[in-house]
Design an enzyme around this catalytic site. Sequence first.
Site, PDB file in Angstrom:
ATOM      1  N   SER A 440     -26.379 -18.830 -17.097  1.00 16.40           N
ATOM      2  CA  SER A 440     -27.376 -19.617 -16.368  1.00 16.40           C
ATOM      3  C   SER A 440     -27.064 -19.724 -14.878  1.00 16.40           C
ATOM      4  CB  SER A 440     -27.461 -21.029 -16.961  1.00 16.40           C
ATOM      5  OG  SER A 440     -26.204 -21.674 -16.890  1.00 16.40           O
ATOM      6  N   ASN A 514     -32.318 -22.950 -11.735  1.00 10.28           N
ATOM      7  CA  ASN A 514     -31.187 -23.873 -11.604  1.00 10.28           C
ATOM      8  C   ASN A 514     -30.755 -24.063 -10.156  1.00 10.28           C
ATOM      9  OD1 ASN A 514     -31.068 -24.484 -14.295  1.00 10.28           O
ATOM     10  ND2 ASN A 514     -29.477 -23.002 -14.772  1.00 10.28           N
TER      11      ASN A 514
END
Length: 758
Positions: A440, A514
Amino acid sequence: MTIQIIKLQPTNGKQNPLNPLGKETRIHIHNSLSKAIADPDITSIILFGGSNFSAGADITEFSAKNQDPKEAIDSSGAVPSLTDLGNLIESCRKPIVGAITGVALGGGCELSLACHFRVAHEKARIGLPEVKIGLIPGAGGTQRLPRICKDVAWALDVVTSGRMVGMKEAKAKRVVDEVVEGSFEDVLEVAKRYAKYGELMRDMTHRRACNQKVIADDDAEGIKRANIICEKVAQKLPTKERGGESVHAALTAIRASFEKNGYNAGMEVESALFWDLLLNSSQGRGLRHAFFAERAAQKGNTNLLKGPVAQAFMQKKGNPPLVGVIGAGTMGAGIAIGFLRAGCKVILVDVNKEGLERGVKTIKKIFQQDVAKKRIPSVQSKHILSNNLSFTTDMKSGDFCNCLVVVEAVFENLKIKQSIFAQLDQIIKNPHALLLSNTSTMSIDLIAGALSPERRPFCAGMHFFSPAHIMKLVEIVVSSTTSPETIALVQYITSKKLRKVGVTVGNCQGFVGNRMVNPYSTEAVYVLEEGGAKVPEVDMALYNFGMAMGPLNMGDLAGNDIGYLIAKSKGLAKDPKTGKPGPNRKPGMRYSDLGDDLVTKLGRVGMKAQKGWYDYNVKVGKGRTPIPSKEVDTFVAGYVKGPAKKFSQQEVIERCLFGLVNEGFKILEENIAQKPSDIDVIYLFGYGWPAYRGGPMYWIDNEVGLSHFLKRLEEMHKAFPGSSHYVPSRLLKKCVALGVSLEDYYLQGFNRKNKAKL
């Protein structure tokens, strides 16, 4: 006696199997119908679309930039509207049969409802999904459907949900007259039978929906019950402020079908509501932007889908492709479920035997739930789990070496990931197999660097969002060595096999989603630290804006410990024993210890511990409902610096979202995202951004305005010089200097002067 079959799409020009009802198609249908109606030798008519009846209006006609939507689709001279076509069909003295195959959606469904008879293939689906793009059916759908089904509650459900309806349900509600098994040719044969039956009837009066009543005029109790149904439905719909303009308009239109005096009066209500939404609703414009953005993000180069690996995933028959998933935790199990549902064989790997068993147990539990909810038959579930799922603690054992795709989904540790990819380099036999990481935040270049040079073109990031078997978004992360063929195949697998929304992005810390969410989450904590709002007040401001949940609630859901561990790995978090700041926390850098201390001092890591920024109780909302915490209020109060100033909701929104959007501009500046709408899609499908606001980049462009945005960023940067996310992006400054919107900057090609990475 001659039956005329009219194909819905003109034979000249490029054929679209979905038969969108654009200008040329409407003219073709109108002219063909008029000719058949005037021909005395033709005694009945069948409307047929081929593989699909019609997916509805061509919404590009009324969504084009700088074009008057009313001028584009309203009746004007030689161009009939869908309403004109429906009226022409319904008023025809000759019987007209709608032969429905594939889908009949939106305007296509409305044309079928105007037909005197409807026969449909058993696998066909109908629906009126206009509310999903901020509109209502505008060609009689809200008036004909309740008149045909005589069920106000069902009509409301279909129109306000925008869902597709199968033929068994449609037949039960009298929306179709007969459901046909077999081929499309069989559908036409049954349609011909109905056409002949209609010819014998001679008079179509009672087959016209416009002549029918939803509820008899003298049935006062029936009208009262229908109004009560409408009131109950209205209470369950999203409010107009939270994106509910179109669904409430749809309810009003359906209510007019039984409250107004006759079909024409009901149509006046439908038409007025439709045009008001189309011309005046900012929510509708946001929803239509989201619709087109999703499709634009998924356009891959299918010409590059060559070779045995691609063919294995594209074939409709033969052995299912073999996929390896490394890591049996929450993400790994969810990814495995997705590939199993897609018809692939999956080998799940985890070196921890207990962890592997938990992962397999999770997979079996989800499939049991699928059976219980009638998503798949029990026989199919058993077949998948017994034939398509295997698991092991050793990548070197069994058939794992023959995997065509491997997705690594272990926890975020670069050395472990590099070790795994180095082993894959030696284990996987097919030199063109895709080796993908679900990281991620970490660099795909560094992960790919563990592979031999020959393997690196087949390595990319495939960042799923948790829970992976539910969330639709996948960030497809491109390294400096990823080949175009690999990108095309991962896009294909994501959209066509997994039925998810894949967005191709470049390689940087946190990628797109993110990276942007960091200032959003950190500013929420700063607002608390400044005494500007309490925890529920911060979240309520963002919820009222339209977000699915506020940033602090989101932190509890994801796990506050994750943010702390990331800060610790970056050398920012202080040592919990000594209290000394992390070595990478530079002088003057803005940083709050509040969120870290919430984890290290109070152990409030989130929902999984039943305590985070909120308290949670398994007896309240299954442990997912946030309950304001007195302990947290007291704890936060100890961090408030100086005199507290109460923030308005708008101030909270700007503090949390302006840094997020500014980071989006920088991502575009660096060519990490290909276009603004890609960022919008990521936030729509991965972060709960309200679809009616179009996405963060659309919102700043169309609701806030770039000049105001730049002015506020400059003020915030002056107030908080230690936060880089308030330093205005060069791209933003350039747009303002040129006097163009961000969208126009890309439409006019200004961005092409910068060399794109993707």
